[in-house]
Design a protein around this motif. Structure first.
Motif, PDB file in Angstrom:
ATOM      1  N   ALA A  76    -132.373-152.268 -42.191  1.00  0.00           N
ATOM      2  CA  ALA A  76    -131.334-153.275 -42.277  1.00  0.00           C
ATOM      3  C   ALA A  76    -132.342-154.687 -42.230  1.00  0.00           C
ATOM      4  O   ALA A  76    -133.341-154.753 -41.558  1.00  0.00           O
ATOM      5  CB  ALA A  76    -130.812-153.061 -40.872  1.00  0.00           C
ATOM      6  N   PHE A  77    -131.762-155.538 -43.038  1.00  0.00           N
ATOM      7  CA  PHE A  77    -132.399-156.833 -42.948  1.00  0.00           C
ATOM      8  C   PHE A  77    -131.973-157.840 -41.967  1.00  0.00           C
ATOM      9  O   PHE A  77    -130.593-157.998 -41.680  1.00  0.00           O
ATOM     10  CB  PHE A  77    -132.285-157.498 -44.553  1.00  0.00           C
ATOM     11  N   ASP A  78    -132.833-158.977 -41.336  1.00  0.00           N
ATOM     12  CA  ASP A  78    -132.258-159.782 -40.552  1.00  0.00           C
ATOM     13  C   ASP A  78    -132.017-161.236 -41.163  1.00  0.00           C
ATOM     14  O   ASP A  78    -132.221-161.172 -42.332  1.00  0.00           O
ATOM     15  CB  ASP A  78    -133.177-159.884 -39.326  1.00  0.00           C
ATOM     16  N   GLU A  79    -131.801-162.171 -40.279  1.00  0.00           N
ATOM     17  CA  GLU A  79    -131.618-163.343 -40.754  1.00  0.00           C
ATOM     18  C   GLU A  79    -132.788-164.080 -41.209  1.00  0.00           C
ATOM     19  O   GLU A  79    -132.720-165.099 -42.157  1.00  0.00           O
ATOM     20  CB  GLU A  79    -130.849-164.364 -39.722  1.00  0.00           C
ATOM     21  N   LEU A  83    -137.371-156.909 -42.662  1.00  0.00           N
ATOM     22  CA  LEU A  83    -136.645-155.392 -42.904  1.00  0.00           C
ATOM     23  C   LEU A  83    -136.845-154.784 -41.605  1.00  0.00           C
ATOM     24  O   LEU A  83    -137.907-154.390 -41.098  1.00  0.00           O
ATOM     25  CB  LEU A  83    -137.170-154.616 -43.966  1.00  0.00           C
ATOM     26  N   TRP A  84    -135.666-154.266 -40.966  1.00  0.00           N
ATOM     27  CA  TRP A  84    -135.899-153.386 -39.653  1.00  0.00           C
ATOM     28  C   TRP A  84    -135.961-152.322 -40.052  1.00  0.00           C
ATOM     29  O   TRP A  84    -134.962-151.594 -40.985  1.00  0.00           O
ATOM     30  CB  TRP A  84    -134.835-153.667 -38.756  1.00  0.00           C
ATOM     31  N   VAL A 135    -129.991-149.294 -35.946  1.00  0.00           N
ATOM     32  CA  VAL A 135    -130.371-150.503 -35.600  1.00  0.00           C
ATOM     33  C   VAL A 135    -129.488-151.601 -36.551  1.00  0.00           C
ATOM     34  O   VAL A 135    -129.045-151.344 -37.689  1.00  0.00           O
ATOM     35  CB  VAL A 135    -131.990-150.989 -36.009  1.00  0.00           C
ATOM     36  N   LEU A 136    -129.331-152.708 -35.810  1.00  0.00           N
ATOM     37  CA  LEU A 136    -128.468-153.701 -36.188  1.00  0.00           C
ATOM     38  C   LEU A 136    -129.050-155.124 -35.640  1.00  0.00           C
ATOM     39  O   LEU A 136    -129.051-155.266 -34.422  1.00  0.00           O
ATOM     40  CB  LEU A 136    -126.932-153.715 -35.994  1.00  0.00           C
ATOM     41  N   PRO A 137    -129.605-155.809 -36.462  1.00  0.00           N
ATOM     42  CA  PRO A 137    -130.177-157.230 -36.019  1.00  0.00           C
ATOM     43  C   PRO A 137    -129.454-158.162 -35.734  1.00  0.00           C
ATOM     44  O   PRO A 137    -128.214-158.283 -36.552  1.00  0.00           O
ATOM     45  CB  PRO A 137    -131.161-157.652 -37.239  1.00  0.00           C
ATOM     46  N   PRO A 186    -124.946-148.598 -36.754  1.00  0.00           N
ATOM     47  CA  PRO A 186    -124.139-149.909 -36.438  1.00  0.00           C
ATOM     48  C   PRO A 186    -124.166-150.961 -37.214  1.00  0.00           C
ATOM     49  O   PRO A 186    -125.208-151.262 -38.024  1.00  0.00           O
ATOM     50  CB  PRO A 186    -124.955-150.388 -35.083  1.00  0.00           C
ATOM     51  N   THR A 187    -123.116-151.338 -37.812  1.00  0.00           N
ATOM     52  CA  THR A 187    -122.870-152.308 -38.819  1.00  0.00           C
ATOM     53  C   THR A 187    -121.851-153.332 -38.529  1.00  0.00           C
ATOM     54  O   THR A 187    -120.700-153.324 -37.980  1.00  0.00           O
ATOM     55  CB  THR A 187    -122.220-151.560 -40.175  1.00  0.00           C
TER      56      THR A 187
END
Length: 852
Positions: A76-79, A83-84, A135-137, A186-187
């Motif tokens: 998942a990408f954060d702000e 990349l997490w 994971v969800l940043p 988680p989304t």
């Protein structure tokens, strides 16, 4: 197919002990002795790249490889564009799963610091984890799924590692023993709620009355197996291993509003996604490759068996025709499949059509260790593919002897500690992230980015504005202006939801948005205004009522009716009646109506019957009557049931009578042996005698049907039934304890009402497996169940995990299940559970339906 120059399978197909996934009585024919299966050596990232095949006009690039990334199961990408990666390093350390619960999992952050398109820096956000799975940043940290908890980990000092841990929820137990089946992914939805796959709840960050942040939870329809995705208008996409793509076209929390509604149309809907797969290599190494339907004659995987991580691609990195298309991983077939998504303007559900070129799916490999298991759209609009890169992806509790022979023969169990992330782009695509730093801007200056062409930027701007908001009037003013701007529909849509997220959505803004041209904006307005409907002084109910009645878009109408249905006032019955009188042809709209009518269905039926227009049968009307009557039957309120029976007897048209009685009959309870019991009425229906006296065949048939399915005091025709014996004080105590166990362990799948969930879990009401043989039921719970099983006319082919609890807890929960929702079987004593457990003590694999 015979592969020359490869390792001859027959040379290393040594016998192995029976595996957990073996099914009693099922033969597992081996592969042909002359079939040469290619060896599967572990390749370097560069060599693996040479095995990848992607559709013409696209290219694959390496973004990261071991040691920067190991065993990725979610990305998942954060702000910040980082990349997490969730690294499930403990998964299947060997073919037996020994040491799987060692705390070696990691959540890492990968970053490309020099801008060359490859990650070069790794930070471990959280380590020493046991089988992490999501994971969800979010808000300076991340929402993480770390069995048995869902937690919020926050980095307060900015060093990239978490400092503070908040527990959001618990109960993620199955993931520790059965990693393939439990909550994951988680989304953050467009609606500002955090949704998760394979789970019954969603979560939201809120500030309490004391000014302190915390979490709120709401129930929603559980669905999917591994992975979750959100499209540009906020619909959620899910799947199961054999079923590659389903969609929630309506918000899943509405599916839980009417506890007596059994099939809420709008969640886990099919989109026409074909199941067939087209790999670049032969795939004998799949778990049930011996079954005729699994492999083609050329030994390529014929259809999905391990579908996971659906993604609706929302970037332009695959070209303009790739935006909005759906991609699904199939690690067992070493491929990623593509579906072109199309939909009618304003319709609820899209349609998925597979994209195959040159006889192959979108991204395939000749390397057996290419295991795509997770996908993401990057800030640059490219498609990112998380490749677990390992030989074994099948968990031990499902592994068959057929697959185990190949694992051992081709050395698939090792090496471990590898993983790759691939970047897929279209030739000629710019492939660059937006050149903007939102952190350098004032909040009001971030608002225009809600209308950006870059979806990642729009979603990031929405999240950050909600996180940052501190009452700035300039932000509210800018958001309201954008929400009313019909020339920028995507921006208006995000502005509406941002206003909802900061608590400043108002009637005037909703009123303007509800009449804009683009149905995406009207849909967002109808859904986001749900929270205004019951606010004192708000005009939202009247605004949405008008939209529900006459909007030209099916999707807008359905969302408006769902929001209207949250109002407890009887006025909504008139809105629903008018819309259903205009047209009841949409299954989604009918579901939206029923969702808002819990305990009011009988009153609504009477309201429909009073309308002269309803004397004529039209599309969807009988279906609506049947569903409403079924809700009344499930509720079991005697006066309401009596009213529906009376309405069926007095109905001027036969189709009314048939529809109402069909609904009631579908809810007839079952006795201890599964026999249908008559519907109890407090007294003989007054209209029955009058109808029976009418000299007309149809009238007599209706009267006979009521007499055949109902009973009442003094009926005296043999249809009376013996009530179940009363439970003893000890059994009542067991029942109460079992209710708590069920709510904690079982309701996630089978739902609090015991009626199951479409595509997820079967009903527990009146089935022979619940009411019948006690030892059989105990074995199912103690061992789990896998494979196709027909229940109440529907075939279920999902894994039910074994019950993880004591004998006393199992006795309690079965006492509850066998005496709830109309079930009338005797309790199962603890001693019986102890006996069955002793009989199956040496068995580790789940039951197959053939053994029941």
């Amino acid at each position: 197919m015979r592969c020359a120059g490869a390792v001859l399978l027959a040379l290393f197909a040594a016998p192995v002990l029976a595996q957990n996934g073996d099914r009693a009585g099922e033969e597992q024919p081996g592969l042909p002795p002359d079939l040469e299966v290619p060896a599967a050596p572990a390749l370097s990232p560069e060599d693996e790249l040479g095995t990848l095949r992607v559709h013409a006009g696209h290219r694959v690039e390496l973004f990261a490889a071991e040691p920067l990334v190991v065993d990725p199961v979610q990305i998942a990408f954060d702000e910040l564009g980082r990349l997490w990666v969730v690294e499930m390093r403990g998964y299947m350390p060997d073919a037996e799963g020994n040491g799987e619960k060692e705390p070696i999992g990691v959540i890492a952050i990968l970053e490309d610091t020099d801008g060359d398109g490859r990650a070069d820096e790794r930070t471990e956000f959280a380590s020493d984890l046991v089988l992490p799975r999501g994971v969800l940043p979010f808000e300076g940290g991340a929402v993480c799924i770390l069995p048995p908890e869902i937690v919020f980990l926050r980095d307060d000092d900015g060093d990239g590692a978490f400092d503070v841990r908040e527990v959001i929820d618990t109960g993620v137990r199955a993931a520790l023993d059965n990693p393939e089946h439990d909550v994951n992914a988680p989304t953050l939805g467009l609606d500002n709620w955090i949704h998760v796959a394979n789970w019954k709840k969603s979560y939201r960050r809120v500030v309490g009355d004391d000014g302190e942040p915390g979490w709120t939870t709401r129930r929603e329809a559980a669905g999917g197996q591994w992975g979750l995705s959100v499209d540009e208008v906020g619909r959620l996409y899910r799947n199961t291993n054999p079923n590659p793509l389903h969609v929630d076209v309506l918000p899943p929390h509405h599916a839980r509003r009417n506890g007596h509604q059994r099939r809420f149309r709008g969640t886990f809907e099919r989109v026409g996604a074909q199941y067939d797969t087209y790999p670049a290599r032969i795939n004998p190494g799949v778990n049930r490759g011996y079954q005729p339907s699994t492999l083609r004659d050329d030994f390529t995987l014929a259809r999905f068996t391990g579908a996971c991580s659906p993604l609706v691609h929302t970037g332009d990195g695959l070209g303009p025709d790739g935006r909005g298309d759906a991609f699904v991983c199939e690690p067992a077939g070493n491929l990623v499949k593509r579906y072109a998504m199309t939909e009618a303007y304003g319709a609820c559900a899209p349609r998925a059509d597979q994209v195959v070129a040159g006889g192959l799916d979108f991204l395939t490999s000749t390397d057996e260790r290419f295991r795509p298991v997770t996908l993401a759209t990057g800030p640059d609009g490219a498609l990112y593919v998380g490749d677990m890169y390992r030989g074994i992806v099948q968990h031990r509790i499902f592994m068959t002897t057929f697959l185990r022979k190949q694992v051992d023969g081709r050395g698939l169990a090792t090496p471990l500690g590898q993983g790759r992330v691939w970047r897929v782009v279209r030739d000629g695509a710019e492939g660059r992230a937006p050149d903007v730093d939102l952190f350098e801007l004032e909040p009001a200056d971030v608002v225009p980015y809600l209308a950006s062409d870059n979806t990642w930027l729009r979603r990031t701007a929405q999240r950050l504005l909600i996180e940052w908001f501190d009452g700035e009037a300039s932000v509210v003013e800018a958001l309201r202006a954008l929400a009313r701007d019909g020339t920028r529909p995507l921006g208006a849509m995000h502005a509406l939801w941002t206003l909802e997220g900061i608590g400043f959505l108002d009637d005037d803004t909703v009123a303007v948005a509800l009449v804009l041209e683009d149905p995406r904006v009207r849909t967002a307005a109808a859904a986001a205004a749900e929270g205004l409907v019951t606010q004192e002084g708000s005009r939202a109910f009247e605004l949405l009522a008008g939209t529900a009645r006459i909007d030209r878009s099916e999707r807008v109408r359905a969302h408006a009716m769902l929001s209207v249905g949250t109002d407890p006032r009887p006025a909504k019955l008139d809105v629903f009646a008018e819309r259903m009188t205009r047209s009841a042809g949409s299954a989604y709209e009918r579901s939206a109506v029923v969702a808002g009518l819990q305990f009011q269905e009988a009153s609504f039926l009477a309201r429909l019957a009073s309308r002269p227009e309803w004397s004529t049968e039209r599309k969807g009307r009988a279906a609506l009557l049947t569903e409403l009557a079924a809700c009344v039957g499930r509720e079991g309120i005697a006066s309401n049931v009596e009213d529906v029976v009376d309405l069926a007897l007095r109905a001027p048209e036969r189709w009314w009578s048939d529809a109402l009685l069909a609904g009631l009959e579908s809810t007839r309870r079952k006795g201890p042996k599964g026999e249908h019991l008559p519907i109890p009425l407090p007294e003989r229906p007054t209209a029955l005698a009058a109808l029976a006296a009418i000299d007309r065949e149809e009238a007599a048939e209706v009267a006979d049907r009521v007499a055949g399915c109902c009973t009442w005091p003094g009926k005296g025709d043999g249809t009376a039934f013996e009530a179940p014996r009363e439970l003893s004080p000890a059994e009542l105590a067991s029942y109460a304890r079992g209710e708590a166990v069920f709510a904690k362990v079982c309701a996630q799948c089978h739902q609090p009402h015991g009626g199951g969930a479409a595509g997820f879990a079967p009903t527990l009401r009146g089935t022979k497996y619940v009411l019948g043989d006690e030892d059989r039921l105990a074995r199912i719970l103690l061992l789990g169940l896998e494979g196709p099983l027909e229940i109440e006319g529907e075939v279920w082919d999902l894994q039910m995990p074994k019950f993880e609890g004591t004998d006393a807890e199992l006795s309690d929960v079965l006492t509850y299940v066998r005496r709830s929702w109309g079930n009338a079987a005797d309790p199962i004593e603890t001693g019986r559970i102890e006996s069955v457990r002793a009989a199956v003590a040496d068995r580790t694999k789940a039951l197959h339906p053939s053994e029941l």
